[in-house]
Design a protein around this motif. Structure first.
Motif, mmCIF file in Angstrom:
data_model
loop_
_atom_site.group_PDB
_atom_site.id
_atom_site.type_symbol
_atom_site.label_atom_id
_atom_site.label_comp_id
_atom_site.label_asym_id
_atom_site.label_seq_id
_atom_site.Cartn_x
_atom_site.Cartn_y
_atom_site.Cartn_z
ATOM 1 N N GLU A 67 -9.935 54.565 42.302
ATOM 2 C CA GLU A 67 -9.005 53.938 41.362
ATOM 3 C C GLU A 67 -7.654 53.746 42.034
ATOM 4 O O GLU A 67 -7.316 54.452 42.980
ATOM 5 C CB GLU A 67 -8.854 54.827 40.125
ATOM 6 C CG GLU A 67 -8.397 56.230 40.468
ATOM 7 C CD GLU A 67 -8.800 57.257 39.432
ATOM 8 O OE1 GLU A 67 -9.328 56.860 38.392
ATOM 9 O OE2 GLU A 67 -8.590 58.458 39.680
ATOM 10 N N ASP A 68 -6.899 52.765 41.560
ATOM 11 C CA ASP A 68 -5.548 52.558 42.081
ATOM 12 C C ASP A 68 -4.652 53.729 41.693
ATOM 13 O O ASP A 68 -4.726 54.252 40.579
ATOM 14 C CB ASP A 68 -4.944 51.265 41.514
ATOM 15 C CG ASP A 68 -5.607 50.009 42.069
ATOM 16 O OD1 ASP A 68 -6.279 50.120 43.113
ATOM 17 O OD2 ASP A 68 -5.443 48.944 41.465
ATOM 18 N N THR A 69 -3.805 54.148 42.641
ATOM 19 C CA THR A 69 -2.823 55.203 42.376
ATOM 20 C C THR A 69 -1.486 54.751 42.955
ATOM 21 O O THR A 69 -1.372 53.658 43.522
ATOM 22 C CB THR A 69 -3.231 56.530 43.031
ATOM 23 O OG1 THR A 69 -3.075 56.425 44.461
ATOM 24 C CG2 THR A 69 -4.676 56.890 42.712
ATOM 25 N N LYS A 70 -0.480 55.587 42.834
ATOM 26 C CA LYS A 70 0.820 55.259 43.423
ATOM 27 C C LYS A 70 0.728 55.142 44.936
ATOM 28 O O LYS A 70 1.449 54.371 45.558
ATOM 29 C CB LYS A 70 1.855 56.326 43.046
ATOM 30 C CG LYS A 70 2.240 56.349 41.572
ATOM 31 C CD LYS A 70 3.276 57.424 41.309
ATOM 32 C CE LYS A 70 3.666 57.450 39.831
ATOM 33 N NZ LYS A 70 4.660 58.508 39.545
ATOM 34 N N PHE A 72 -2.481 54.944 46.790
ATOM 35 C CA PHE A 72 -3.668 54.292 47.315
ATOM 36 C C PHE A 72 -4.146 53.171 46.405
ATOM 37 O O PHE A 72 -3.828 53.130 45.218
ATOM 38 C CB PHE A 72 -4.808 55.319 47.477
ATOM 39 C CG PHE A 72 -4.490 56.460 48.382
ATOM 40 C CD1 PHE A 72 -4.424 56.280 49.750
ATOM 41 C CD2 PHE A 72 -4.233 57.722 47.866
ATOM 42 C CE1 PHE A 72 -4.117 57.336 50.601
ATOM 43 C CE2 PHE A 72 -3.929 58.788 48.689
ATOM 44 C CZ PHE A 72 -3.862 58.592 50.059
ATOM 45 N N LYS A 73 -4.934 52.289 47.021
ATOM 46 C CA LYS A 73 -5.615 51.244 46.261
ATOM 47 C C LYS A 73 -7.095 51.587 46.164
ATOM 48 O O LYS A 73 -7.647 52.240 47.065
ATOM 49 C CB LYS A 73 -5.449 49.887 46.946
ATOM 50 C CG LYS A 73 -4.019 49.358 46.965
ATOM 51 C CD LYS A 73 -3.954 48.010 47.667
ATOM 52 C CE LYS A 73 -2.523 47.477 47.710
ATOM 53 N NZ LYS A 73 -2.444 46.178 48.418
ATOM 54 N N LYS A 74 -7.728 51.155 45.102
ATOM 55 C CA LYS A 74 -9.161 51.366 44.957
ATOM 56 C C LYS A 74 -9.888 50.821 46.179
ATOM 57 O O LYS A 74 -9.636 49.696 46.620
ATOM 58 C CB LYS A 74 -9.666 50.667 43.686
ATOM 59 C CG LYS A 74 -11.148 50.864 43.433
ATOM 60 C CD LYS A 74 -11.582 50.172 42.156
ATOM 61 C CE LYS A 74 -13.075 50.366 41.924
ATOM 62 N NZ LYS A 74 -13.527 49.698 40.674
ATOM 63 N N ASP A 76 -9.690 52.179 49.210
ATOM 64 C CA ASP A 76 -9.105 52.725 50.442
ATOM 65 C C ASP A 76 -9.968 53.872 50.951
ATOM 66 O O ASP A 76 -10.398 54.747 50.177
ATOM 67 C CB ASP A 76 -7.695 53.258 50.190
ATOM 68 C CG ASP A 76 -6.634 52.172 50.155
ATOM 69 O OD1 ASP A 76 -6.935 51.030 50.541
ATOM 70 O OD2 ASP A 76 -5.487 52.482 49.753
ATOM 71 N N GLU A 122 -4.034 64.198 45.535
ATOM 72 C CA GLU A 122 -3.576 62.984 46.214
ATOM 73 C C GLU A 122 -2.660 63.294 47.385
ATOM 74 O O GLU A 122 -2.639 62.578 48.389
ATOM 75 C CB GLU A 122 -2.844 62.079 45.209
ATOM 76 C CG GLU A 122 -2.421 60.742 45.791
ATOM 77 C CD GLU A 122 -1.854 59.795 44.742
ATOM 78 O OE1 GLU A 122 -1.755 58.587 45.043
ATOM 79 O OE2 GLU A 122 -1.526 60.253 43.634
ATOM 80 N N LYS A 127 -4.848 57.798 54.377
ATOM 81 C CA LYS A 127 -5.596 56.556 54.527
ATOM 82 C C LYS A 127 -6.055 56.392 55.961
ATOM 83 O O LYS A 127 -5.283 56.579 56.907
ATOM 84 C CB LYS A 127 -4.738 55.358 54.112
ATOM 85 C CG LYS A 127 -5.484 54.018 54.088
ATOM 86 C CD LYS A 127 -4.569 52.894 53.614
ATOM 87 C CE LYS A 127 -5.327 51.564 53.497
ATOM 88 N NZ LYS A 127 -5.874 51.097 54.779
#
Length: 338
Positions: A67-70, A72-74, A76, A122, A127
């Protein structure tokens, strides 16, 4: 979900476990690969001092953010700094949280990554560079061990180096030394297959079944011995030989954790004014550096992986590793193959 679970001494089961529970600040990660470490073997055998069954194994994992987070992107790809420190003891308060007095690890003290999914803090996720393949990325955690070891050793470009033990850690040590400019790298073992793999990376392989490591290294260094030695075997004979192979004023870096007290020639340490230094896991910054290094040595890292085992067949992974005829170097679990 499915996972590889340590259920007791010499018992690892591929089984259904409860889905992970969401936590504030934690990210759902779909596991791709997870490496098998020597500590996992110790857990399986029932000799690890902290690991308790039932336990989902694995701390060397690569996954995809779900899922997208502050941060990371879904989608990644991420690897995790798996150390769990208390934050309050003297080492933690003085910038040495990686040797916390009550240090714990994901996959040893809490459930790990040989599973379909996990929720991971997180803050400990990094990444993976887009240019780094999955097979190379799954080796980032052991690479971080070597980044720390080389920092501890004081190694300098053009130094001569010896590595005792051609397991995954030993071979990656030699690999990193090559990339950092070592003039000669000797590596010893009794496993001919692993020594051949080391030779592919430019190391001078010494099979100690037939050759004497001290004689080989001294013959190639005008009788002096190597500048830096990395003990990566944990073998009793290595403890007594390491000071013989290292030159006057040289450094011995203990990478392997010896499971029992062994004899060391302390007279050599005195007379040759040698330095012995320990190393344990890595700092969070060194883990970040390993992620960065992975893009520079990605082709070599990928070659370390000798076997990929489907999660659905993972119960047999420790038998695979135990049989020397299989020629394993680095074994990883494909967590998507269920």
């Amino acid at each position: 979900m499915k996972a590889l679970v340590y259920t007791g001494p010499k018992k690892a089961e591929f089984k259904e476990v409860p889905d992970p529970v969401p936590k504030a600040g934690y990210v759902k990660v779909a596991m791709k690969y997870c490496g098998i470490c020597g500590s996992d073997i110790g857990i399986f055998l029932g000799t690890h001092p902290r690991a308790k069954a039932p336990l989902v194994l694995g701390h060397e994992f690569l996954g995809e953010v779900c899922e997208d987070t502050k941060k990371f992107k879904k989608g990644d790809r991420v690897v995790a700094y798996p150390l769990l420190s208390c934050g309050h003891c003297l080492p933690c308060r003085t910038g040495n949280a990686h040797v916390c007095n009550t240090l714990r690890l994901i996959g040893i003290d809490v459930d790990g990554g040989i599973s379909e999914y996990a929720y991971v803090d997180e803050d400990v996720l990094f990444k993976v560079p887009d240019t780094v393949s999955d097979k190379a990325a799954v080796v980032i955690e052991p690479l971080a061990v070597i980044v720390r070891a080389i920092h501890q050793s004081g190694f300098k470009a053009l130094d001569t180096a010896a590595v005792i033990g051609a397991g995954p850690i030993g071979i990656i040590t030699g690999m990193m030394l090559k990339h950092m400019g070592a003039s000669k790298i000797f590596i010893s073992d009794i496993d001919e297959g692993r020594l051949k793999k080391a030779e592919e990376f430019g190391m001078i392989a010494v099979n100690v079944k037939t050759l004497d490591m001290e004689e080989v290294t001294k013959a190639a260094t005008a009788g002096e011995g190597v500048d830096v030695l990395f003990e990566c075997s944990g073998a009793e004979i290595a403890a007594i030989q390491m000071s013989k192979i290292t030159r006057v004023g040289g450094t011995i870096c203990l990478v392997s954790v010896h499971k029992a007290p062994h004899k060391v020639d302390l007279r050599d340490i005195n007379f040759k004014e040698q330095h012995i230094v320990g190393t344990r896991v890595y700092t969070k910054e060194e883990f970040r550096q390993a992620v960065e290094y992975s893009a520079q040595i990605k082709d070599d890292l990928e070659k370390i992986v000798s076997h990929v085992v489907p999660l659905k067949s993972s119960e047999s992974v420790f038998d695979l590793i135990a049989d020397s005829k299989n020629g394993t170097v680095k074994v990883v679990i494909d967590c998507k193959d269920i």
